[in-house]
Design an enzyme around this catalytic site. Structure first.
Site, short mmCIF file in Angstrom:
data_model
loop_
_atom_site.label_atom_id
_atom_site.label_comp_id
_atom_site.label_asym_id
_atom_site.label_seq_id
_atom_site.Cartn_x
_atom_site.Cartn_y
_atom_site.Cartn_z
N SER A 1 13.86 74.57 -4.01
CA SER A 1 15.27 74.67 -4.42
C SER A 1 15.37 75.56 -5.64
O SER A 1 14.44 75.64 -6.45
CB SER A 1 15.82 73.28 -4.77
OG SER A 1 17.11 73.39 -5.32
N TYR B 1 14.62 65.68 -9.73
CA TYR B 1 14.69 66.53 -8.52
C TYR B 1 14.16 67.94 -8.84
O TYR B 1 13.31 68.46 -8.12
CB TYR B 1 16.16 66.59 -8.06
CG TYR B 1 16.41 67.54 -6.91
CD1 TYR B 1 15.91 67.28 -5.64
CD2 TYR B 1 17.16 68.70 -7.10
CE1 TYR B 1 16.16 68.15 -4.58
CE2 TYR B 1 17.41 69.57 -6.05
CZ TYR B 1 16.92 69.29 -4.79
OH TYR B 1 17.15 70.16 -3.75
#
Ligand SMILES: NC(=O)c1ccc[n+]([C@@H]2O[C@H](COP(=O)([O-])OP(=O)(O)OC[C@H]3O[C@@H](n4cnc5c(N)ncnc54)[C@H](O)[C@@H]3O)[C@@H](O)[C@H]2O)c1
Length: 247
Positions: free
Chosen positions: A141, A154
């Site tokens: 990501s 995350y």
């Protein structure tokens, strides 16, 4: 990039019931691959596999459970044949502030986003290496490349996945097995809808191309990396973020 021909290849995609995972499963399938869709959401996963039809099977497993994960990839290989393509796509993304993250949630994020990808890749790569062919694609990501105030666990997990991509790439480079990461920016999936419409519009306005990505756009890149023609690409991380991060 030419259209990859994946006929005769078997792919395992995690988190394949919805969002990007479903788009990846569909794209690999449309290029001719047999696809094992792995997800903890049994009903949605069966629906997605049924939509694809022949050459697709649904396997229910929670990536946090390593024993179940072991049984799941074995089941995939028994039903479809040895796995040639592994896409580590499933992830947890709780968007909590840095001061609010509890140890249990930190561990849960790492169990799914990093630990499962490590042990699943290691297990599946043994066969790939023995057969002299394999393609592993890790879905990272933009959050693993650029800091944000929320979702620190995350972001750190995605940075770890990018680092892990290089470890496996180095280990497997001489065996015909490539390992790459794809780092998407914001995409139109159920995950992104958890932030609410107003926040989503605000973030979309900051993307140079002026919109959020469609999952199919990311899936096309994954299909390229999964193909025979991408054999010289390994250890790379592909930025695909609408121009948010240019380098
Ligand atoms: N949506 C975005 O804007 C965005 C941006 C960058 C990167 N990503 C990454 O793309 C990937 C896919 O994201 P998405 O937006 O499609 O997410 P999503 O939440 O829409 O879908 C994730 C899928 O993974 C499954 N899953 C989650 N935890 C699991 C577990 N423990 N075991 C088995 N299955 C599990 C879910 O059931 C779901 O089907 C993720 O790695 C995510 O981090 C998403």
């Amino acid at each position: 990039m030419s259209t990859p021909e994946l006929t005769g290849r078997t792919a395992l995609v995690t988190g394949a019931a919805s969002g990007l995972g479903a788009a990846i499963a569909e794209t690999l399938h449309s290029h001719g691959a047999q696809v094992a869709l792995l997800d903890r959401d049994a009903r949605a996963n069966h629906d997605t596999a049924a939509r694809l039809g022949a050459r697709a099977v649904a396997i229910t497993a929670d990536l946090a459970d390593l024993d179940r994960l072991d049984a799941a990839h074995t089941e995939a290989a028994e039903r479809l044949g040895p796995i040639d393509i592994l896409v580590n796509n499933a992830a947890m993304a709780p968007m909590r502030g840095l001061w609010e993250i509890e140890p249990a949630e930190w561990d849960a994020v790492f169990a799914v986003n990093v630990r499962a990808a490590f042990f699943l890749t290691r297990a599946v790569a043994k066969g790939m290496r023995a057969r002299g062919f394999g393609r592993v694609v890790n879905i990272a990501s933009l959050a693993g490349q650029r800091a944000r105030p929320t979702g620190a666990h995350y972001g750190v997990s995605k940075a770890a996945l990018i680092a892990m991509t290089r470890n496996f790439a180095a280990e497997l480079a001489a065996d015909g097995v490539t390992v790459n990461a794809v780092a998407p920016g914001m995409m139109e999936t159920p995950m992104v809808n958890t932030i609410g419409a107003a926040k989503k519009a605000e973030l979309a306005a900051q993307i140079p191309v002026g919109r959020i990505a469609e999952p199919a756009e990311i899936a096309g890149l994954v299909a390229y990396l999964a193909g025979d023609t991408a054999g010289f690409v390994t250890g790379a991380t592909y930025d695909i973020n609408g121009g948010v991060l240019m380098r």
